[in-house]
Enzyme design. Sequence first.
Site, PDB file in Angstrom:
ATOM      1  N   GLY A  48       0.858  -1.189   0.000  1.00 16.42           N
ATOM      2  CA  GLY A  48       0.000   0.000   0.000  1.00 16.42           C
ATOM      3  C   GLY A  48       0.885   1.226   0.000  1.00 16.42           C
ATOM      4  O   GLY A  48       1.846   1.319   0.758  1.00 16.42           O
ATOM      5  N   LYS A  49       0.533   2.188  -0.855  1.00 19.40           N
ATOM      6  CA  LYS A  49       1.440   3.327  -1.051  1.00 19.40           C
ATOM      7  C   LYS A  49       1.683   4.118   0.233  1.00 19.40           C
ATOM      8  O   LYS A  49       2.791   4.594   0.482  1.00 19.40           O
ATOM      9  CB  LYS A  49       0.915   4.222  -2.162  1.00 19.40           C
ATOM     10  CG  LYS A  49       0.855   3.485  -3.508  1.00 19.40           C
ATOM     11  CD  LYS A  49       0.381   4.361  -4.627  1.00 19.40           C
ATOM     12  CE  LYS A  49       0.019   3.519  -5.860  1.00 19.40           C
ATOM     13  NZ  LYS A  49       1.102   2.666  -6.345  1.00 19.40           N
ATOM     14  N   GLY A  50       0.648   4.265   1.065  1.00 16.05           N
ATOM     15  CA  GLY A  50       0.839   5.005   2.312  1.00 16.05           C
ATOM     16  C   GLY A  50       1.681   4.221   3.302  1.00 16.05           C
ATOM     17  O   GLY A  50       2.657   4.735   3.861  1.00 16.05           O
ATOM     18  N   ALA A  51       1.305   2.967   3.528  1.00 16.73           N
ATOM     19  CA  ALA A  51       2.052   2.127   4.474  1.00 16.73           C
ATOM     20  C   ALA A  51       3.499   1.965   4.008  1.00 16.73           C
ATOM     21  O   ALA A  51       4.428   1.949   4.824  1.00 16.73           O
ATOM     22  CB  ALA A  51       1.365   0.774   4.606  1.00 16.73           C
ATOM     23  N   ALA A  57      14.796   5.334 -15.793  1.00 17.73           N
ATOM     24  CA  ALA A  57      16.238   5.208 -15.999  1.00 17.73           C
ATOM     25  C   ALA A  57      16.914   6.547 -16.271  1.00 17.73           C
ATOM     26  O   ALA A  57      18.148   6.660 -16.201  1.00 17.73           O
ATOM     27  CB  ALA A  57      16.506   4.259 -17.165  1.00 17.73           C
ATOM     28  N   GLY A  88      16.406   9.197 -14.439  1.00 20.04           N
ATOM     29  CA  GLY A  88      16.520   9.952 -13.190  1.00 20.04           C
ATOM     30  C   GLY A  88      15.267  10.740 -12.880  1.00 20.04           C
ATOM     31  O   GLY A  88      14.158  10.213 -12.952  1.00 20.04           O
ATOM     32  N   ASP A 144       7.361   4.721  -3.863  1.00 17.14           N
ATOM     33  CA  ASP A 144       6.939   5.107  -2.516  1.00 17.14           C
ATOM     34  C   ASP A 144       8.157   5.412  -1.646  1.00 17.14           C
ATOM     35  O   ASP A 144       8.145   6.357  -0.853  1.00 17.14           O
ATOM     36  CB  ASP A 144       6.106   3.988  -1.872  1.00 17.14           C
ATOM     37  CG  ASP A 144       4.929   3.581  -2.737  1.00 17.14           C
ATOM     38  OD1 ASP A 144       4.373   4.458  -3.439  1.00 17.14           O
ATOM     39  OD2 ASP A 144       4.565   2.392  -2.742  1.00 17.14           O
TER      40      ASP A 144
END
Length: 300
Positions: free
Chosen positions: A41-44, A222, A224, A251
């Site tokens: 999960g993006k938040g966790a 790739a 940056g 994340d």
Amino acid sequence: MYDYDLLIVGSANADLVIGVERRPAAGETVLGSDLAVHPGGKGANQAVAAARLGARTALLARVGDDDHGKLLLDSQRTAGVDTVGVLVGEVPTGVALITVDPSGDNSIVVSPGANGRLTPGDIRAAASLFHASRVVSTQLEIPLETVVEVVRSLAPGSRFVLNPSPPRALPREVLDACDPLIVNEHEAKVILGTSRVGDTPEDWARILLAKGPRSVVITLGAEGALVASADGARRIPAVRVDPVDTTGAGDAFTAALAWRLGTGESLAEAAAYAARVGAAAVTKAGAQASYPTAAEVEAL
Ligand code: RIB
């Protein structure tokens, strides 16, 4: 003096991961590896990434009263995240179905579950967390009205970071608060509401800045990243590694960037550090399990 370097408001998912030789096309069935279940999960993910780097971190999220919720809470606590803001119950924990191919690229489908029940009222009830946090970071796996309430709850002097993933059109109120808005090319196109965003990332950044954000970071894989603000734009080179699994690397990048901005680094300095954290995160399988400590980032 703030109690937390970083408050993450966002999603918590159980990641159900299968390795495949090739990710399936429409109508196709492929065989894959044994199923692995990871905390995600993006938040966790952002919260664990920041805490492993040494940031004093709190998570405001919602999970179900089930085994996936326990898995997520255990991972947060093991990393040192303060879970006082994690609400438990009502509906099942969010789930992400993930396939990963040999190049490390993935495809993800998310069933939001409890993430979809993180309400504006939950945000208002957590006012003390907002007042205790130097930087607040969120994403879009929670309802947009909840993200709007996050912006309205920011304490004076705190900084707001948004990775609009999965992307959707954003109200001006949210765009104006972003410092920075962190997007890849696909997300930039959705935010701008057009498939044509100019020829170069510098063009995209200029057009995004005109929409309201105080600063913008465009991740370029790739190539940056590009950082941009009223002071100008600057390229940040990629850190070369052999990728194993890219899941959650964005994340980790966002969490590291948000934390370092809070310590007083410039956008370019913070993005250069975050690029190293993101690179380290792709060298191991899984999202949270792949996140480096500060010492591992130094050694990279
Ligand atoms: O960014 C990676 C994350 O996206 C995964 O952990 C999955 O849960 C989805 O939210």
